[in-house]
Design an enzyme around this catalytic site. Structure first.
Site, short mmCIF file in Angstrom:
data_model
loop_
_atom_site.label_atom_id
_atom_site.label_comp_id
_atom_site.label_asym_id
_atom_site.label_seq_id
_atom_site.Cartn_x
_atom_site.Cartn_y
_atom_site.Cartn_z
N ASP A 29 1.24 -0.75 0.49
CA ASP A 29 0.14 -0.13 0.13
C ASP A 29 0.94 1.48 -0.03
O ASP A 29 0.53 1.97 -0.25
CB ASP A 29 -1.04 -0.01 1.51
CG ASP A 29 -2.60 -0.73 1.10
OD1 ASP A 29 -2.34 -0.48 -0.17
OD2 ASP A 29 -3.54 -0.70 1.71
N ASP A 57 3.62 8.23 1.11
CA ASP A 57 3.35 8.21 2.39
C ASP A 57 4.58 7.95 3.18
O ASP A 57 5.52 7.20 3.63
CB ASP A 57 2.70 6.50 2.75
CG ASP A 57 1.71 6.81 1.80
OD1 ASP A 57 0.74 7.11 1.74
OD2 ASP A 57 1.43 5.55 1.57
#
Length: 252
Positions: A139, A149
């Site tokens: 992810d 991220d």
């Protein structure tokens, strides 16, 4: 933390600064457009040692060409939503991979080959500046091979292949010396997600492409470190010199 999805001011400032630094270091990355401080209080155990403190929350507005990740395809394959997966993949290719013809029956194979190559390039760039991503799951791996991220991350102060930027990573799964291997693991998950959309021949070719990831990473890693050292041309001793200097750095 109970997955509250909140960020604190401390980590938000780090994310803002790091993403901008990575951009100006020439490394593909998302960027921070703004940082807004929140009035909400967020409780955090910064070092995971039981010392919970109240911190001020914040929100970073992040920009990227796309936020599609390996996990975006993986979850659809896992749930058997193959038609939706095909539509999403065609959209991603059409929007972000202009060199791949949409009428090409091998477009998914070409897509996978590009992601493998660019992921190897990205992680080699990380290594060239001593950057370690703290949570390298599927992810957090972009299909466009950009750095996204910024949760736990860090730059090595001195060379240490066991450097871990995430204090909760007790098993050192994402230590800097293992990031290239984690990249391979994530790409294998991408291939697994794509297999229902590939025929037998394409599956075999895709497996061969994945096997070439290590060589692609090693070539790019070597190119970057030869540039750092000012090494010109090709010499069989270049790789030895790079490895020797890294070992010396470890002993210093």
């Amino acid at each position: 933390r109970n997955g509250d999805g909140r960020a604190v001011l401390r980590s938000s400032v780090r994310e803002f600064l790091c993403s901008e630094a990575m951009h100006y270091l020439g490394i593909p990355t998302s960027r921070a457009a703004s940082l807004v401080v929140s009035d909400d209080d967020v409780w955090r155990d910064q070092f995971y040692n039981g010392n919970i403190k109240k911190e001020r929350g914040a929100v970073v507005l992040r920009l990227a060409k796309s936020w599609f990740r390996i996990g975006s395809l993986e979850i659809l394959a896992h749930s058997g939503e193959l038609e939706l997966q095909r539509k999403l993949l065609d959209f991603i290719i059409q929007e972000h991979f202009p060199s791949i013809a949409m009428n090409d029956s091998n477009r998914y194979l070409e897509f996978f080959s590009t992601v493998v190559s660019e992921t190897a390039n990205l992680i080699a760039l990380w290594m060239s500046v001593g950057f370690a991503h703290g949570v390298c799951n599927t992810d957090n791996f972009s299909l466009l091979s950009i750095t996204i991220d910024y949760g736990p991350f860090g730059f090595m102060e001195s060379y240490d292949p066991n450097f871990v930027p995430n204090t909760s990573d007790d098993e050192r799964r994402y230590k800097i010396g293992n990031q290239a291997n984690v990249g391979l693991f994530n790409l294998s998950k991408l291939l697994q997600a794509l297999k229902p959309l590939l025929d037998t021949r394409q599956k075999q070719l895709a497996s061969q492409i994945l096997e070439g990831y290590g060589e692609r990473y090693y070539i790019r890693f070597t190119e970057l470190f030869k540039t750092k050292l000012g090494l010109l041309g090709e010499n069989e001793d270049d790789n030895y010199l790079i490895a020797f200097l890294l070992k010396v750095s470890l002993l210093c």
